[in-house]
Write an enzyme that holds these catalytic residues in place. Structure first.
Site, short mmCIF file in Angstrom:
data_model
loop_
_atom_site.label_atom_id
_atom_site.label_comp_id
_atom_site.label_asym_id
_atom_site.label_seq_id
_atom_site.Cartn_x
_atom_site.Cartn_y
_atom_site.Cartn_z
CB SER A 2 4.10 -9.89 -3.95
OG SER A 2 4.29 -8.49 -3.85
CE LYS A 62 7.97 -8.57 -1.93
NZ LYS A 62 6.93 -8.12 -2.87
CB SER A 94 4.34 -8.98 0.46
OG SER A 94 4.76 -9.23 -0.85
#
Length: 435
Positions: A81, A84, A141
C-alpha cells in the site's frame, strides 16, 4: 495399431481435460494481477528480488535529500500500500493544477468496488469526494477509494493511471520503480526500493506542504461512521507527521514515516520487516539516530495524538485550501530541478536495453560505482520495439568520467552527455544486450 489408437485416445483425453483447468487458472491470475505483467529474469538479478531475505531501509534529510543511513536500499521490493503515495502524489498535483478540487465527485466503477479489502465498501455507481478518498487512503488505506481515484486520474482507466505513476516515478529519479495499479494490491511486476520511496516521500513533503495534514489525520467521519488511522507512529513517536503503512504476504510489513523536530524534517523507509512491532521499533531507531538522540513521548503529546472527535476533524480537514500560485507544469519544473543537483548535471549514458530489469541493474550499478548522482531509466520506442535507456544523471564532469572509465574497464559501453541537453532517450543505436 490397436495399442496406438488407445495411446492417442488417452492423449486427447488428457489435453481435453487440461484446457478448461488452464483457462480457469489464467482467468484467476488476470483477476488478481490485472493488468498482468511478469518481468524478464536474467542471471544478474536472479538473487536480487522483492522476496530476498533481509530488510531494506533508508533515512534522508527532506530539505537536502542527504542520505543519513541506508541498508539494502536498492533491493527491489513489493511496495504494497505504499503504492498509494504515488497515487496521492498525482492527486496533489491535479489539485494544484486545478484539474480537480477536494469537492470533485469521483465515480465508483464495478472494478473499484470489487477490489480486495481493506476498503470502505463503496458501491458501484456511487460517488465519493476527492477529499474523502484521500483521507480514506491516508488513514485506513482503503483500496476501493485508491482504485476509484486512480481511475479518475487516468481518465477512466486504472492502467493509464499506473502508466502516469511510472512516468512520474522515473521523472523523479525513481529508476527501479514500476507501477501497475493505484492501490498496491499484489502484482508481480509492481516493484520499488527503499531509496525510490524516500525520493517519492520527499517530493510530497517538500512540494505539497499544505497537503501534509492529510497524513496526520487519525480519525475522520465517512457517511456517519468513524474511520481510524492504522499508523501507530503518529501516536508513539515525538514529532511524527505521517505518512503510510503497507502490508501483503510477500511484501511483508512496510512503513514510510516523516518526522519534524526543531524545524528539521527527516523521512524514513522500512521495507520487508517481519512484524509491525519490528517496523515501528526500527523506524524509531532510524529517526532517533538521524535527529541525534531519542526524545521521549510526553503525556501531553500522547493526549494530543489521541483521535479527535470526528466532527471537529471533519471541519479541520475541510478548511479552505490556500490559493495555489501559478505553476509551470510540475513534471517539467520538478524534473528539471532534480536533474541539476549541486554535484552537477552531467550524465553517464549506458545505452539501451531490451529488458527493463537489466536497464535498472546497470543504472544502479553505475550509480554505486560513481558514488554520486541518481540512476534513472526511460522508455524508448525504436523500430516498433520498446527499449529501456539506462543512465546516471546529476553528476559532475569528473564523476561522469569516473563512472564511464569503470564501466569501460568492465567491457561496457558508456559515454558522457553534457548539460543542458534533454538527457532522456538520447541513445538511438543498437541495444546493449544484442537486440
Amino acid at each position: 495399431m490397436k495399442k496406438s489408437l488407445v495411446v492417442a485416445g488417452l492423449c486427447l483425453a488428457v489435453c481435453a481435460g487440461a484446457a478448461p483447468a488452464q483457462a480457469r487458472t489464467e482467468h484467476y491470475e488476470r483477476h488478481i494481477y490485472h493488468p498482468a505483467y511478469v518481468p524478464a529474469a536474467d542471471a544478474a538479478t536472479a538473487n536480487f528480488g522483492p522476496t530476498s531475505p533481509g530488510v531494506s531501509s533508508i533515512v534522508i534529510d527532506a530539505a537536502s535529500g542527504q542520505v543519513l543511513a541506508a541498508n539494502g536500499a536498492d533491493i527491489p521490493r513489493y511496495p504494497a500500500s505504499l503504492t498509494k503515495l504515488m497515487t496521492l502524489d498525482l492527486a496533489f498535483q491535479a489539485l494544484h493544477d486545478g484539474r480537480m478540487t477536494l469537492d470533485t465527485r469521483i465515480p465508483v466503477s464495478f472494478h473499484a468496488a470489487s477490489v480486495e479489502p481493506v476498503k470502505l465498501g463503496l458501491q458501484p455507481g456511487s460517488t465519493i469526494s476527492v477529499h474523502s478518498a484521500i483521507l480514506a487512503m491516508t488513514t485506513m488505506s482503503a483500496n476501493d477509494a485508491a482504485t476509484a481515484l486512480g481511475e479518475y486520474l487516468g481518465g477512466g482507466s486504472e492502467a493509464r493511471c499506473a502508466a502516469l505513476m511510472t512516468q512520474r516515478a522515473h521523472a523523479l529519479g525513481m529508476a527501479q520503480t514500476q507501477f501497475y495499479n493505484a492501490s498496491g494490491l499484489p502484482n508481480p511486476g509492481q516493484v520499488t526500493t527503499a531509496r525510490d520511496l524516500a525520493i517519492l516521500a520527499r517530493d510530497i513533503v517538500t512540494n505539497y506542504p499544505e497537503d501534509q495534514p492529510f497524513f496526520e489525520v487519525q480519525e475522520f467521519n465517512f457517511r456517519g461512521h468513524p474511520v481510524y488511522s492504522n499508523n501507530q507512529m503518529l501516536k508513539s513517536y515525538a514529532g511524527a507527521t505521517g505518512m503510510k503503512t503497507g502490508y501483503t504476504d510477500l511484501a511483508r510489513h512496510n512503513l514510510v514515516t516523516s518526522a519534524k523536530r526543531d524545524g528539521r524534517v527527516l523521512i524514513g523507509v522500512e521495507l520487508h520487516e517481519p512484524s509491525w512491532g519490528a517496523s515501528y521499533q526500527q523506524m524509531t531507531a532510524l529517526l532517533d539516530n538521524g535527529f541525534g538522540g531519542h526524545v521521549p513521548v510526553t503525556a501531553t503529546q500522547i493526549a494530543r495524538a489521541q483521535p479527535r472527535p470526528a466532527p471537529q476533524l471533519r471541519r479541520l480537514a475541510a478548511a479552505p485550501r490556500p490559493h495555489a500560485p501559478v505553476y509551470h507544469p510540475r513534471d517539467v519544473r520538478l524534473a528539471s530541478r532534480l536533474r541539476k543537483p549541486a554535484t552537477g548535471s552531467w550524465v553517464a549514458q549506458l545505452g539501451l536495453f531490451s529488458r527493463i530489469s537489466k536497464a535498472r541493474f546497470e543504472a544502479v550499478a553505475a550509480r554505486d560505482i560513481s558514488g554520486a548522482g541518481f540512476a534513472r531509466i526511460a522508455r524508448v520506442e525504436r523500430h516498433g520495439k520498446t527499449l529501456w535507456n539506462a543512465q546516471v544523471a546529476g553528476l559532475s564532469l569528473a564523476a561522469a568520467h569516473q563512472a564511464c572509465d569503470v564501466m569501460a574497464a568492465r567491457g561496457n559501453s558508456c559515454h558522457i552527455i553534457a548539460p543542458p541537453e534533454d538527457h532522456l532517450a538520447m541513445e538511438t543505436t543498437a541495444t546493449r544486450d544484442g537486440t
